[in-house]
Every structure is written in structure tokens, then in C-alpha cells.
Design an enzyme around this catalytic site. Structure first.
Site, PDB file in Angstrom:
ATOM      1  N   LEU A   1      -3.194  -9.497   2.951  1.00  0.00           N
ATOM      2  CA  LEU A   1      -3.959 -10.201   3.980  1.00  0.00           C
ATOM      3  C   LEU A   1      -5.448  -9.952   3.786  1.00  0.00           C
ATOM      4  CD1 LEU A   1      -1.738  -9.337   7.081  1.00  0.00           C
ATOM      5  CD2 LEU A   1      -1.874 -11.549   5.931  1.00  0.00           C
TER       6      LEU A   1
ATOM      7  N   ILE B   1      19.400 -12.441  -9.748  1.00  0.00           N
ATOM      8  CA  ILE B   1      19.833 -11.694 -10.918  1.00  0.00           C
ATOM      9  C   ILE B   1      21.351 -11.639 -10.912  1.00  0.00           C
ATOM     10  CG2 ILE B   1      19.803  -9.409  -9.851  1.00  0.00           C
ATOM     11  CD1 ILE B   1      18.515  -8.419 -12.510  1.00  0.00           C
TER      12      ILE B   1
ATOM     13  N   GLU C   1       2.881  -4.126   6.949  1.00  0.00           N
ATOM     14  CA  GLU C   1       2.331  -5.349   7.522  1.00  0.00           C
ATOM     15  C   GLU C   1       2.607  -5.382   9.012  1.00  0.00           C
ATOM     16  OE1 GLU C   1       0.525  -7.295   5.810  1.00  0.00           O
ATOM     17  OE2 GLU C   1       1.108  -6.946   3.723  1.00  0.00           O
TER      18      GLU C   1
ATOM     19  N   LEU D   1      -2.313  -2.727  -1.826  1.00  0.00           N
ATOM     20  CA  LEU D   1      -1.771  -3.950  -2.395  1.00  0.00           C
ATOM     21  C   LEU D   1      -2.243  -5.062  -1.471  1.00  0.00           C
ATOM     22  CD1 LEU D   1       0.128  -5.240  -4.553  1.00  0.00           C
ATOM     23  CD2 LEU D   1       1.963  -5.033  -2.864  1.00  0.00           C
ATOM     24  N   ALA D   2      -3.206  -5.841  -1.915  1.00  0.00           N
ATOM     25  CA  ALA D   2      -3.912  -6.772  -1.034  1.00  0.00           C
ATOM     26  C   ALA D   2      -3.052  -8.000  -0.748  1.00  0.00           C
ATOM     27  CB  ALA D   2      -5.236  -7.182  -1.662  1.00  0.00           C
TER      28      ALA D   2
ATOM     29  N   ASP E   1      -4.923  -7.142   9.284  1.00  0.00           N
ATOM     30  CA  ASP E   1      -4.157  -6.519  10.362  1.00  0.00           C
ATOM     31  C   ASP E   1      -4.570  -5.068  10.604  1.00  0.00           C
ATOM     32  OD1 ASP E   1      -3.093  -5.754   7.913  1.00  0.00           O
ATOM     33  OD2 ASP E   1      -1.000  -5.877   8.553  1.00  0.00           O
TER      34      ASP E   1
ATOM     35  N   CYS F   1       0.770  -1.234   0.000  1.00  0.00           N
ATOM     36  CA  CYS F   1       0.000   0.000   0.000  1.00  0.00           C
ATOM     37  C   CYS F   1       0.807   1.293   0.000  1.00  0.00           C
ATOM     38  CB  CYS F   1      -0.959   0.046   1.192  1.00  0.00           C
ATOM     39  SG  CYS F   1      -1.967  -1.424   1.423  1.00  0.00           S
TER      40      CYS F   1
END
Length: 603
Positions: A50, A285, A73, A47-48, A96, A2
Site C-alpha cells: 500500500l 501446482i 495489512e 514489502l511495499a 495503513d 514485512c
């Protein structure tokens, strides 16, 4: 996860909200929401990770007196939720952020002390006529604020404030700090009047007067190194490290790990594999140039633990990503390891939404070469001031004398020659009675990590809507690390001696004890070939000297000296990054054009 934003001092308009959200859309492509209260606005782009179905933010109390948004988080939310239910407080989701709301309702502004996580949190609190801002203890998640007219704005990235209409004005001191350290240390930023909320702090913004009060809720300097046998320390670290990773595996979406081939990321993957029944997804990378490529070591670790491994090799074309990386950073960074981090994050996105990384291990356990001399008696014999200056000199990109030759006289007159002395006193003075190695590690933990090394996983991950989690930054592990005497962290001339002892229980001896290889891009080698003309044009075409900071003759001399055999690689790299950053943030002119800039550099 998020991005968050807000305005205090006026009811947020739809137009302003749209500008904030457009500038942060990469951080939260899965949803957006906002709450407008009395003379305040808070919002979130999600940004989903949980409870994707029910975790829509903001979460608001039944009487609409309290509303909360967060970026990040809360890893111990399960335990906190159980505690809330046991005390008779019901929860309707598995998210949360709802836990945060209920904790704030119950405990008030001090609720943050119960959290284990990475976060930037904003709380609208009608009862106290305040908006509260919180930033996690180590600075994993960013949070910026600035006054604009009769309001105070805040956001997860500076570009949100600029998109809203804040006029960008470069701070000369920040330029000086950047060319000294390769990044701009907080709490200031590259822009005058724009500040970072310091890690481990909360801010109270009075809704009626706009007065802002800062207060720490966590202080790492309160730790005290203590004696203990090596095996006892190894047992404590193993337990904490495993629990840190266990908590960071909580997710309702697929997750994996960045695997560089070094001891830190290898240890993360080793412990993940112990905790997981399914193969871990790993992403690496590398480069074709000898001495820069770690993919063989990463592949060895992947094979040892049976991971589902993905790797990518890059060449000089990665230079094309530099403007994009700097755009998402908001500020200039001379560290080109941001570029492979951006590439490896993009490599991971088709497969996972979360990646664990090994960032932070070197600063806690003494992994850099510059630490090796510190356990010796000579270093201990220096006064704190002498030691601070000596250590600071190992960090410099440009010396004060070199900067004096580079700057224009009128620019020099705007600078503060004592800023580094004050910074050293402010930081090292808090840990005056620690041993010298832990003092150096503390300096890097509170400056380098939030100023650069933790910016990298957050910004490069969020640029492609991927969440990066850093197990080494669990505050319990960090506190324990600074209780360990420096003599155990470096022993027998071996950097990161104690942590390598832990890693050797899970990784091949040949990998743990091979010479340390930094995660760097082979730009220095490329400058002798495919990138030479591009760098020369970037620094010498007149654009950089016309900004009013530098003497044109000094820039030309620096380039000529480098290609004449004198190694100015770090200096040229820092100046090139500064110019590329300036083209993205200063040249467009009108703030409204920044969306076009974002599109251009994202191609």
C-alpha cells in the site's frame, strides 16, 4: 507484508540491528527503517503493498513520543482513515500504518479492537514508558519474543532472535508435542525461553523493568451457536464472504489467487471474479501421480471464470525444497504440503505480489473426514473429558506408547505426561456448552490454524517475498461461523454441507460435491521408489539418534517395519522433518553461521 523486530531494555546497537535485518530480509526486500527511543528499538523491513512511495516505516508522532511498525495489512484502513479525517485528524499518506499511528494517538492501547486485518504490531510509547506488541485475532502473522541478558527481544521470526545471538536450546516438551501433533502448539516454541504472542493478544513491556503483561483483546469463545433456517445462514455467509474478499483486494500492486481445485480456493476465485473487472491471475501446482493431482479441477474453475491461469507440475525433486521450507518455518513441521505451497508462491512471484488463498475453510465449516461422526448422538453422549481425549486421539502422529518405545529413558524423564490433558481442558473448557462438532472446530481453530495451517501461507509466501491473504480468516466471518450449529455444517453425511451450499451457487456441482482431496505431496508413493534410499539414510545414518532424543534401535525398527508392510508413513515423515530442521538450526553451532545456512538451503 514485512517483518518487524525490536529490543527493549537497552538502546539498540547498529550491529544488533543489522543482524535482525539480515535475518528477515526475505520478508521485506523493498525498504527498511527503525526508531530508537529511550532504552528501546523497533524496526521494520518492508514489502511495499500500500502506498509504496510514502508508506516507509516506522511512522512516528510529531513529538517522537510514539512510534509504530507493523507486519501485515489492515484491510479496513480506508474506513478508519475516513473516520479519523471526519474527527479532524489529518493523514498525509494512503498507508495503513499511518492510520495505526493516528488511532493509537487518539485511542491508546485499545485501538487494536477497531482493526480488521492480519498483523503483528509494535508500538514504542514513551508516554506510558512501554512497548506494546499486538498479534491479529487468528494468528495469521507471527510474533516471537525472548529475554536475552538484560534485554527483551522480539521479531517476526525466531531466526531474528537467533541471529541476534540468542543461544538455541531445544525444549524436550516441544519435541514431544511435535511428534504428537505434527507441529509445536503455542504459546511455546521448539526453543526454551522463546515464546509466541498468542493470537488475539496484546503484550505490554515496561521499558524500565522489562516486566511483560499479556492480555487478550478478542475471545472467540464468547460466540454462541444459534438457531436459524439454512437459507438465512447462506445469505449471511455470502454477504460476509464477499465483503471479506472485497477488503482483501485493496492493494497498490498486482494480486492473484492460489487455486487448488478445491471448493475453498474455487469459491475465493469465484467471488474475486465477481468483484473484478479484469481477469484474475490464478496459480496452481500439481503432481503427475494419479490421485494427487488437482490441476484439471483448477483448470476447470479457471476456464469458468476466464482467469489468467498459470500451473506447474512437480515430481520427487520437490523433496529438495524440504530443508529450505523448514528453515523458513523456524520450527519443525511434518506437513509436506508446505512444499507445493512454496513452489506455487514462487510460480506467482513474477506476476503478482499478493495472493489470496482458501486456507481456514475446513476448520470453520467442518471439511475434514474426522468431523463426520461428531453430529451423532454417540459423540454427544460423551463427557467433555472423554470427548476431548477421543478427538485428540484422531490427531496423533505417534501414540504415547509408541513414543515411550522411541524415546531414550533420560529424555523421557524431562517430559510432562499431562500436557495434552491440560491443553484440552484449557481449550475445550472455554466452550463447554457448545455442540461437539463446534468444540472440535474450535480446538483446531485455536491450535492447528496458528500452529500449522496459517504458518504455511505466511512462511512459504514470505520466503519468496509474496504476501498471502486468507479471506476465511476475517474475524467477522469466523465469529459468524461459530454461531452456526454443528448440525448445519455436517448434514446427511456431507462434510462442509452449509458452505458447499454457498459454493454451489457459483461453482459446478461436480466440483463442489466431489470427494475431498487433501493438498498433499505423494511422498508415501515416492518412498516406495525414488526417495526410499534418501529417507532411510536420513533416519538411520546415526545423526538423529545421536541428538540424545531417540533410541537408535527404535528408529531402525520403525523404518524396517514400514518397508516390511506396516504403514508408518506419517511417523517417518515427522521424524525426517525433525532431522532436516535440526541440521539447519542446531548443527551449524555458532549463531553467526546461520546466514550461511540460509544461503545453503535456499539453493
Amino acid at each position: 507484508m514485512c517483518g518487524i523486530y525490536g529490543q527493549v531494555g537497552a538502546p539498540g546497537s547498529t550491529a544488533l540491528r543489522d543482524l535482525f535485518e539480515a535475518s528477515l530480509s526475505h520478508r521485506g526486500p523493498d525498504g527498511r527503517g527503525h526508531f530508537s527511543g529511550s532504552n528501546a528499538l523497533i524496526g521494520n523491513l518492508r514489502l511495499a503493498i500500500l502506498d509504496p512511495e510514502h508508506g516507509v516505516q516506522p511512522f512516528t508522532s510529531a513529538d517522537s513520543k510514539i512510534s509504530i511498525v507493523q507486519n501485515g495489512e489492515i484491510y479496513n484502513f480506508v474506513e478508519l482513515a475516513d473516520e479519523l479525517r471526519a474527527s479532524g485528524i489529518p493523514l498525509r499518506t494512503r498507508c495503513d500504518t499511518e492510520v495505526l499511528l493516528r488511532l493509537f494517538e487518539r485511542d491508546g492501547p485499545a485501538f487494536v479492537k477497531a482493526l480488521n486485518g492480519m498483523f503483528a504490531i509494535a508500538v514504542y510509547d514513551e508516554n506510558r514508558r512501554a512497548v506494546w506488541l499486538y498479534r491479529d485475532r487468528l494468528g495469521e502473522k507471527p510474533l516471537y519474543y525472548a529475554r536475552c541478558g538484560a534485554s527483551l527481544w522480539f521479531g517476526s521470526e525466531i531466526k531474528a532472535l537467533l541471529a541476534g545471538g540468542l543461544t538455541p536450546c531445544v525444549d524436550p516438551l516441544a519435541i514431544d508435542q511435535y511428534l504428537t501433533l505434527n507441529y509445536v502448539p503455542g504459546p511455546g516454541t521448539i526453543f526454551q525461553g522463546v515464546y509466541q504472542l498468542p493470537p488475539g493478544y496484546r503484550a505490554r513491556i515496561d521499558i524500565d523493568t522489562l516486566s511483560l503483561t499479556l492480555e487478550p483483546y478478542w475471545d472467540l469463545s464468547l460466540q454462541r451457536p444459534r438457531e436459524g433456517p439454512r437459507e438465512e445462514w447462506l445469505g449471511e455467509l455470502s454477504e460476509l464472504f464477499e465483503d471479506s474478499i472485497r477488503l482483501r483486494l485493496r492493494s497498490d500492486v498486482p494480486y492473484g489467487a492460489f487455486l487448488s481445485g478445491g471448493v475453498d480456493s474455487g469459491s475465493v476465485v469465484a467471488f474475486m471474479s465477481r468483484l473484478e473487472s479484469r481477469p484474475v491471475s490464478t496459480f496452481s501446482i500439481g503432481f503427475c501421480e494419479e490421485g494427487y493431482d488437482e490441476t484439471a479441477s483448477a483448470r476447470e474453475v479457471a476456464g469458468l471464470f476466464g482467469t489468467c491461469h498459470h500451473e506447474l507440475r512437480c515430481g520427487p525433486e520437490i523433496f529438495d525444497d524440504w530443508p529450505r521450507a523448514l528453515y523458513y518455518c523456524d520450527q519443525p513441521h511434518g506437513d509436506t504440503s508446505f512444499l507445493p505451497t512454496l513452489r506455487v508462491a514462487a510460480l506467482a512471484v513474477p506476476h503478482v505480489k499478493v495472493c489470496l488463498s482458501g486456507d481456514g475453510g475446513d476448520e470453520l465449516f467442518a471439511g475434514y473426514e474426522r468431523y463426520l461422526s461428531m453430529p451423532g448422538s454417540g459423540c454427544q453422549g460423551l463427557s467433555l473429558r472423554e470427548f476431548g481425549r477421543s478427538y485428540f486421539d484422531t490427531l496423533r502422529v505417534f501414540s504415547p506408547q509408541e513414543l515411550q518405545r522411541l524415546y531414550r529413558p533420560e529424555f523421557t524423564r524431562q517430559l510432562d505426561p499431562d500436557w495434552s490433558s491440560r491443553l484440552l481442558q484449557e481449550v475445550l473448557g472455554r466452550v463447554e456448552h457448545w455442540d461437539r462438532l463446534n468444540q472440535a472446530l474450535f480446538f483446531d481453530t485455536v491450535t492447528l490454524l496458528p500452529g500449522n495451517n496459517l504458518v504455511k501461507p505466511d512462511r512459504m509466501g514470505m520466503a519468496v517475498s509474496l504476501e498471502a491473504r486468507t479471506p476465511f480468516m476475517d474475524h467477522r466471518l469466523v465469529e459468524r461461523a461459530f454461531q452456526i450449529p454443528g448440525a448445519l455444517k455436517i448434514a446427511g453425511g456431507e462434510s462442509k454441507s452449509l458452505f458447499k451450499g454457498l459454493a454451489a451457487r457459483h461453482l459446478p456441482h461436480s466440483l463442489v460435491y466431489r470427494p475431498k482431496q487433501m493438498f498433499v505431496v505423494p511422498f508415501q508413493r515416492w518412498l516406495e521408489g525414488p526417495l526410499r534410499a534418501r529417507l532411510t539414510e536420513l533416519l538411520c545414518d546415526g545423526s538423529l539418534s545421536e541428538r540424545g532424543w531417540f533410541e537408535s534401535s527404535a528408529l531402525h525398527s520403525l523404518v524396517a517395519e514400514h518397508f516390511g508392510g506396516k504403514n508408518h508413513y506419517r511417523k517417518l515423515r515427522a521424524l525426517a522433518a525433525l532431522e532436516l530442521w535440526a541440521r539447519a538450526f542446531l548443527d551449524p553451532g555458532e549463531p553467526g553461521k546461520r546466514t550461511a545456512v540460509a544461503s545453503e538451503v535456499s539453493r
